[in-house]
Each structure stands twice: as structure tokens, then as C-alpha cells.
Design an enzyme around this catalytic site. Structure first.
Site, PDB file in Angstrom:
ATOM      1  N   ASN A  98      16.529  50.423  27.819  1.00  0.00           N
ATOM      2  CA  ASN A  98      17.801  50.263  27.112  1.00  0.00           C
ATOM      3  C   ASN A  98      18.301  48.815  27.155  1.00  0.00           C
ATOM      4  OD1 ASN A  98      18.600  49.971  29.744  1.00  0.00           O
ATOM      5  ND2 ASN A  98      19.935  51.766  29.803  1.00  0.00           N
TER       6      ASN A  98
ATOM      7  N   GLU B 116      23.670  47.731  33.032  1.00  0.00           N
ATOM      8  CA  GLU B 116      23.432  48.669  31.947  1.00  0.00           C
ATOM      9  C   GLU B 116      24.150  48.202  30.675  1.00  0.00           C
ATOM     10  OE1 GLU B 116      21.226  50.760  32.280  1.00  0.00           O
ATOM     11  OE2 GLU B 116      21.461  52.147  33.959  1.00  0.00           O
TER      12      GLU B 116
ATOM     13  N   HIS C  92      18.513  46.869  29.852  1.00  0.00           N
ATOM     14  CA  HIS C  92      19.199  46.411  31.065  1.00  0.00           C
ATOM     15  C   HIS C  92      18.375  45.378  31.811  1.00  0.00           C
ATOM     16  CE1 HIS C  92      17.339  49.937  33.503  1.00  0.00           C
ATOM     17  NE2 HIS C  92      16.922  48.858  34.116  1.00  0.00           N
TER      18      HIS C  92
HETATM   19  C1  GLP Z   1      14.831  49.173  37.120  1.00  0.00           C
HETATM   20  C2  GLP Z   1      15.255  47.842  37.786  1.00  0.00           C
HETATM   21  C3  GLP Z   1      15.095  46.677  36.852  1.00  0.00           C
HETATM   22  C4  GLP Z   1      13.768  46.770  36.145  1.00  0.00           C
HETATM   23  C5  GLP Z   1      13.773  47.965  35.232  1.00  0.00           C
HETATM   24  C6  GLP Z   1      12.446  48.194  34.505  1.00  0.00           C
HETATM   25  O1  GLP Z   1      15.873  50.033  36.840  1.00  0.00           O
HETATM   26  N1  GLP Z   1      16.566  47.842  38.330  1.00  0.00           N
HETATM   27  O2  GLP Z   1      15.216  45.461  37.586  1.00  0.00           O
HETATM   28  O3  GLP Z   1      13.531  45.616  35.378  1.00  0.00           O
HETATM   29  O4  GLP Z   1      14.149  49.139  35.914  1.00  0.00           O
HETATM   30  O5  GLP Z   1      11.537  48.790  35.355  1.00  0.00           O
HETATM   31  P1  GLP Z   1      10.005  48.995  35.066  1.00  0.00           P
HETATM   32  O6  GLP Z   1       9.389  47.639  35.239  1.00  0.00           O
HETATM   33  O7  GLP Z   1       9.560  49.973  36.102  1.00  0.00           O
HETATM   34  O8  GLP Z   1       9.895  49.486  33.673  1.00  0.00           O
END
Ligand code: GLP
Length: 259
Positions: free
Chosen positions: A136, A143, A138
Site C-alpha cells: 500500500n 501507513e 508504506h
Molecule cells: C513491513 C515493514 C516495512 C517493509 C514492508 C515490506 O511492514 N515495516 O519496513 O518495507 O513491510 O515488507 P516485505 O519486504 O516483506 O514485502
């Protein structure tokens, strides 16, 4: 925003490691902002391999992680402190006393968040901030509709993010819905930003970050306001861009200029 498109997730990790290796060669006592999630795992493995090979050292580096689940202490295997120790710090020559992760078990989380920003400032600020991106848009746990000038604080996770991260928790295990995260303003204060994204699931968020309007709907779009950002993505994460060829062209031109 410098956008580098690579053929595979492994190449994204290699490209990110090249940038970090170069920055640490220039500034061995750098302050790094670090990220968790699945995306940086390959990068951490690559950096650990390079540390073992003597190409890079973390002995003088200070780190500040982006975020932590509220309600998990560092001993919990799903805490971001445990992740960092397990996936990275245990494999490199870093002084663990110089590694920082927001305290998920702080008695007063709001005060701990303010204190975290102060510690970053006391360390001289972040030289290089590593980021992933949520589906999304973030960054950290900022968020959608987070203030684009926010500081480190307690945030409520969106239903999407809770669902995305449920894969890391066992069935029936308590999964936090709150987190402490550095703010978008805190991220924008870093002197340089490196964001990695891989896989088709990130393609829409990557498009909104790079091409979209700067908007709280996609927190990562705030990076358009930063003067020194490198985004490294694989072909799949680049697949929703209007014109990925434009960025490949720029990279070839930059290379011709010796950049
Ligand atoms: C999590 C972390 C983020 C990260 C994101 C994507 O919620 N707080 O810092 O960038 O999700 O994660 P992933 O790399 O597992 O897709």
C-alpha cells in the site's frame, strides 16, 4: 529519484550492496537506517558475505532501525530486534551496542518514540536510510494518510499490512496491531535514501511512488521531495511503470558520463 531496474531480485540485492559498500568505504563510521521485511534479506546475506570476504566492515557503523511492533520485546522471534540480530548483526563485525531498534516493550511508547528521534540526532543523523515498501506504499510503518512530515511515533497498522505480515506469525499467535515507526519527516532528514522493491505485488506501489503525485495516499511518494534517493527494483516491480525504458535510458546515459 534515481531508478535502477535490474533483471532479478538477486541483482537488486547485489546493486544495493554495491551502493552500501561504496558509502562505507568513503565513511566507515556511517550512521545507517535499516529496514526489515522479506525484501532486504538477500541484501543482508550479500553484505555478510562481503564482510566475511573483507570487502566491507561494520565495526565503526551505528544503526537505527525503522520500526518495531508494539507489545513485543526484543526476545520475541517476530520482533524486529530479533530479526536484525538473527538475519544480519550476528553475521557481521558490528558492535551490537551501536545498533538501535525502537523499544516495542517501552512502558511509555510515546516518550520512547520522541527519545528515538533525539538519539538519531545525537548520533549526527542518518547518512544512508535503507527502505522497503509495503503493497500500500508504506515506508517503515507509515501507513497511507500518515503526515508527510511526521516524526517517530506510535502508529496503528492497516488491515492490509496486518494481513500481509500474518505469514510471519504462527496460527493463533498474538500479532500486534500497533507499532513504533520513525516518521516520514525523520526518513526525509536522512542524507541519502536507498529503497529496494522486488516482485509484481509491489508494482502498483512502486508506480505510485515514482510517477504518482506526492500524496499521503502513497507515503513513499514523499521520497520525490528528497534530493538523493536511489530506488532499485526488479523487472516485476517495474512492470506497472508508464515508461520503464526511460529509466533504463537515463542509467545508460549516466554510465556514459561516468556516474
Ligand atoms: C513491513 C515493514 C516495512 C517493509 C514492508 C515490506 O511492514 N515495516 O519496513 O518495507 O513491510 O515488507 P516485505 O519486504 O516483506 O514485502
Amino acid at each position: 529519484m534515481r531508478v535502477l531496474i535490474r533483471d532479478s531480485a538477486a541483482d537488486v540485492a547485489g546493486c544495493g550492496a554495491d551502493l552500501i559498500e561504496a558509502r562505507l568505504a568513503a565513511r566507515p563510521a556511517a550512521v545507517l537506517g535499516l529496514a526489515t521485511g522479506a525484501t532486504p534479506l538477500a541484501l543482508y546475506r550479500e553484505l555478510a558475505a562481503r564482510a566475511r570476504a573483507g570487502r566491507v566492515s561494520f565495526s565503526d557503523v551505528t544503526t537505527f532501525n525503522l520500526d518495531e511492533y508494539l507489545g513485543l520485546d526484543g526476545a520475541h522471534p517476530q520482533s524486529y530486534r530479533a530479526y536484525m540480530d538473527r538475519e544480519f548483526f550476528a553475521h557481521v563485525d558490528i558492535d551490537i551496542a551501536r545498533t538501535h531498534v525502537p523499544a516495542g516493550n517501552a512502558g511509555n511508547a510515546r516518550r520512547a518514540a520522541v527519545e528515538y528521534d533525539r538519539r538519531i540526532a545525537d548520533a549526527g543523523g542518518i547518512d544512508l536510510q535503507l527502505l522497503g515498501i509495503g503493497r500500500n506504499g508504506h515506508i517503515g510503518f507509515n501507513e497511507p494518510y500518515s503526515s508527510l512530515s511526521s516524526r517517530t511515533r506510535v502508529k496503528t497498522l492497516s488491515a492490509n499490512t496486518i494481513a500481509d505480515n500474518a505469514r510471519f506469525f504462527a496460527d493463533g499467535e498474538y500479532q500486534p496491531h500497533l507499532a513504533i515507526t520513525v516518521g516520514i519527516g525523520t526518513i526525509l532528514d536522512a542524507r541519502e535514501v536507498l529503497l529496494l522493491a522486488t516482485g509484481e505485488a509491489k508494482a502498483a506501489a512502486v508506480r505510485d511512488m515514482i510517477e504518482g503525485p506526492v500524496a499521503a495516499r502513497c507515503p513513499a511518494s514523499a521520497l520525490q521531495l528528497h534530493a538523493h534517493v536511489t530506488v532499485v527494483i526488479d523487472d516485476a516491480a517495474a512492470s506497472a511503470l508508464d515508461d520503464p525504458e526511460f529509466f533504463r535510458h537515463i542509467e545508460r546515459e549516466d554510465r556514459a558520463l561516468g556516474d
